[in-house]
Design an enzyme around this catalytic site. Structure first.
Site, PDB file in Angstrom:
ATOM      1  N   HIS A  83     -11.536  -0.858   1.863  1.00 35.24           N
ATOM      2  CA  HIS A  83     -11.569  -0.149   0.538  1.00 35.24           C
ATOM      3  C   HIS A  83     -10.509   0.593   0.614  1.00 35.24           C
ATOM      4  CE1 HIS A  83     -14.351   2.468   2.739  1.00 35.24           C
ATOM      5  NE2 HIS A  83     -13.780   3.394   2.201  1.00 35.24           N
ATOM      6  N   HIS A 139      -7.358   7.726   1.375  1.00 39.37           N
ATOM      7  CA  HIS A 139      -7.535   6.870   2.588  1.00 39.37           C
ATOM      8  C   HIS A 139      -7.441   5.416   2.549  1.00 39.37           C
ATOM      9  CE1 HIS A 139     -11.877   7.364   1.790  1.00 39.37           C
ATOM     10  NE2 HIS A 139     -11.803   6.409   2.329  1.00 39.37           N
ATOM     11  N   GLU A 163      -9.572   5.258   7.485  1.00 36.64           N
ATOM     12  CA  GLU A 163     -11.107   4.995   7.889  1.00 36.64           C
ATOM     13  C   GLU A 163     -11.157   3.622   8.561  1.00 36.64           C
ATOM     14  OE1 GLU A 163     -13.360   5.268   4.345  1.00 36.64           O
ATOM     15  OE2 GLU A 163     -15.452   4.877   5.635  1.00 36.64           O
TER      16      GLU A 163
HETATM   17 CO    CO Z   1     -13.942   5.606   2.552  1.00 38.07          CO
END
Ligand code: CO
Length: 143
Positions: A12, A85, A134
């Site tokens: 994502h 992110h 991440e």
């Molecule tokens: Co995230």
């Protein structure tokens, strides 16, 4: 011996927003998103999140939760919100953490349960070409 990094799929893109409700309207009415998940709180990370599905990935809308939320600082600099992110999957979170540490990258904290219920950690943007990153363990079958 540290096992080499296995870059998995882009899970994502994290997008900070002052209002998940407003962003949901934008993704639905302007972007044509058809699958928008139920928002939920992640108190341990000081955020409320909502996933918007795209055909090949997801947008993670992130709104501050509580006074100490790390998102307040981001929104102070970017009042309208913005890209926060990127999240990549890896097959083994602990191997990935050892890999980044062996490369001298700054891993932010111990692996913890993320928004998809699997272990995640963040790597500081200074070691990631300016991108807060991440790293997330790929959800197992049936998860
Ligand atoms: Co995230």
């Amino acid at each position: 011996m540290v096992k080499s990094m296995k870059l998995g799929r882009l899970n994502h893109v994290g997008v900070a927003t002052p209002s998940i409700a407003d962003s949901v309207r934008f993704y639905r009415d302007v972007m044509g998103a058809e699958v928008i998940r139920e928002p939920f709180d992640l108190p341990a990370q000081g955020v409320k999140v909502c996933f918007v599905d795209t055909p090949n990935s997801q947008i993670e809308l992130i709104e501050p939760l509580g006074e100490g939320s790390p998102i307040h600082g981001f929104l102070a600099k970017n009042p309208a919100g913005g890209q926060h992110h990127l999240c990549y999957e890896v097959p083994d979170i602990h191997e990935a953490k050892a890999w980044f540490e062996a490369k001298g990258a700054k891993v932010l904290g111990e692996p913890r349960i993320g928004a998809h219920g699997t272990l995640i950690f963040f790597v500081h943007p200074k070691d990631m070409g300016g991108v807060l990153t991440e790293i997330m363990e790929t959800p197992r079958e049936g998860h």
